[in-house]
Design a protein around this motif. Structure first.
Motif, mmCIF file in Angstrom:
data_model
loop_
_atom_site.group_PDB
_atom_site.id
_atom_site.type_symbol
_atom_site.label_atom_id
_atom_site.label_comp_id
_atom_site.label_asym_id
_atom_site.label_seq_id
_atom_site.Cartn_x
_atom_site.Cartn_y
_atom_site.Cartn_z
ATOM 1 N N LEU A 199 -60.173 -14.107 7.782
ATOM 2 C CA LEU A 199 -59.042 -13.916 6.869
ATOM 3 C C LEU A 199 -58.988 -12.487 6.330
ATOM 4 O O LEU A 199 -57.899 -11.925 6.134
ATOM 5 N N ILE A 200 -60.157 -11.864 6.108
ATOM 6 C CA ILE A 200 -60.173 -10.463 5.698
ATOM 7 C C ILE A 200 -59.620 -9.590 6.820
ATOM 8 O O ILE A 200 -58.817 -8.668 6.580
ATOM 9 N N LEU A 201 -60.040 -9.880 8.049
ATOM 10 C CA LEU A 201 -59.533 -9.120 9.191
ATOM 11 C C LEU A 201 -58.016 -9.251 9.309
ATOM 12 O O LEU A 201 -57.318 -8.273 9.588
ATOM 13 N N GLU A 202 -57.506 -10.447 9.085
ATOM 14 C CA GLU A 202 -56.049 -10.632 9.136
ATOM 15 C C GLU A 202 -55.374 -9.782 8.063
ATOM 16 O O GLU A 202 -54.346 -9.138 8.318
ATOM 17 N N ASP A 203 -55.941 -9.759 6.871
ATOM 18 C CA ASP A 203 -55.368 -8.967 5.784
ATOM 19 C C ASP A 203 -55.392 -7.475 6.105
ATOM 20 O O ASP A 203 -54.511 -6.723 5.671
ATOM 21 N N LEU A 204 -56.390 -7.050 6.871
ATOM 22 C CA LEU A 204 -56.519 -5.640 7.228
ATOM 23 C C LEU A 204 -55.724 -5.264 8.476
ATOM 24 O O LEU A 204 -55.775 -4.121 8.925
ATOM 25 N N GLY A 205 -55.003 -6.222 9.035
ATOM 26 C CA GLY A 205 -54.101 -5.910 10.138
ATOM 27 C C GLY A 205 -54.652 -6.103 11.527
ATOM 28 O O GLY A 205 -54.038 -5.642 12.509
ATOM 29 N N ALA A 206 -55.790 -6.772 11.674
ATOM 30 C CA ALA A 206 -56.323 -7.040 13.008
ATOM 31 C C ALA A 206 -55.369 -7.942 13.785
ATOM 32 O O ALA A 206 -54.637 -8.746 13.201
ATOM 33 N N ARG A 207 -55.396 -7.787 15.100
ATOM 34 C CA ARG A 207 -54.573 -8.622 15.977
ATOM 35 C C ARG A 207 -55.460 -9.683 16.624
ATOM 36 O O ARG A 207 -56.563 -9.391 17.088
ATOM 37 N N PHE A 208 -54.947 -10.916 16.673
ATOM 38 C CA PHE A 208 -55.738 -12.048 17.152
ATOM 39 C C PHE A 208 -55.200 -12.545 18.494
ATOM 40 O O PHE A 208 -53.999 -12.711 18.666
ATOM 41 N N TYR A 209 -56.144 -12.794 19.400
ATOM 42 C CA TYR A 209 -55.831 -13.320 20.720
ATOM 43 C C TYR A 209 -56.695 -14.565 20.935
ATOM 44 O O TYR A 209 -57.918 -14.525 20.760
#
Length: 226
Positions: free
Chosen positions: A167-177
């Motif tokens: 969730l932190i990564l999502e907040d920081l703009g990471a892209r998920f595959y």
């Protein structure tokens, strides 16, 4: 907020420099350039050096640090955000707690540095994205010690567990595959996913991502029963 005012952040609850940096990132959102943030953190040489690296890499200015007994204070001035065009692709193929947290660590470090972070979840790891899923330590008796390790990570280290990291990564703009064949095999449905933006794919997409990445990180593979 004027340039003379200081926003105080108490980050003494973690040994992880990216968590400290994340708290600063959140505090600086919406503030003008030249805004000041004072951070109280643990007095650890590696952690303080990492925060200096983070400031230099991201365009912020570390005006000073004052080590004390058990804690340190840092004064950071918000700068013009430095652009980072490097891409990091992290492939996670395991749900074992001890094997999943380290690639997530690297991803979080890259994200706070402003890298373009791609997170690939395949095989058993698609379950890390399933709402409410709790990874365990591997091995026949690993599950017996999982709760203790979780407490140490949370209470003593300030180390985020996998779903919090995601969730932190999502907040920081990471892209998920996310591997859709793996989702089918492990019974994970799109409505179960804790991330809102993701791309479904498989190994051809991963190969393309890796070919265009400056940094590639892989977890240890794991073959779990669905």
């Amino acid at each position: 907020m004027t340039t003379q005012e200081r926003l105080l952040i108490d980050a003494r609850g973690t040994w992880k420099p990216y968590r400290v940096a994340y708290e600063v990132i959140k505090a600086l959102r919406g503030l003008d350039t030249e805004a000041l943030v004072e951070v109280i953190t643990k007095n650890d040489t590696g952690l303080l050096n990492d925060l200096g690296t983070w400031c230099r890499a991201t365009g912020h200015e570390l005006l000073g640090k004052q080590p004390g007994e058990g804690e340190a204070r840092l004064l950071i001035r918000k700068g013009e955000l430095a652009r980072n065009d490097q891409t990091m692709t992290v492939v996670i193929s395991t749900t074992s707690l001890e094997h999943a947290v380290y690639p997530l660590d690297k991803a979080l470090a890259g994200a706070v540095l402003g890298l373009n972070v791609n997170m690939v979840f395949e095989g058993a790891a698609v379950r890390l994205l399933k709402r409410g899923y709790r990874p365990r330590l591997s091995g026949l008796v690993g599950g017996l010690f999982t709760a203790k390790v979780e407490r140490v990570m949370g209470d003593e280290v300030g180390w985020p567990l996998p779903q919090e990291s995601i969730l932190i990564l999502e907040d920081l703009g990471a892209r998920f595959y996310v591997c859709s064949p793996s989702m089918f095999g492990y019974g994970v449905h799109e409505q179960d996913l804790i991330v809102g933006n993701y791309t479904l794919g498989a190994v051809v997409t991963w190969a393309d991502l890796l070919a265009r990445s400056d940094i590639q990180i892989f977890s240890e593979a794991q073959f779990d029963k669905p």
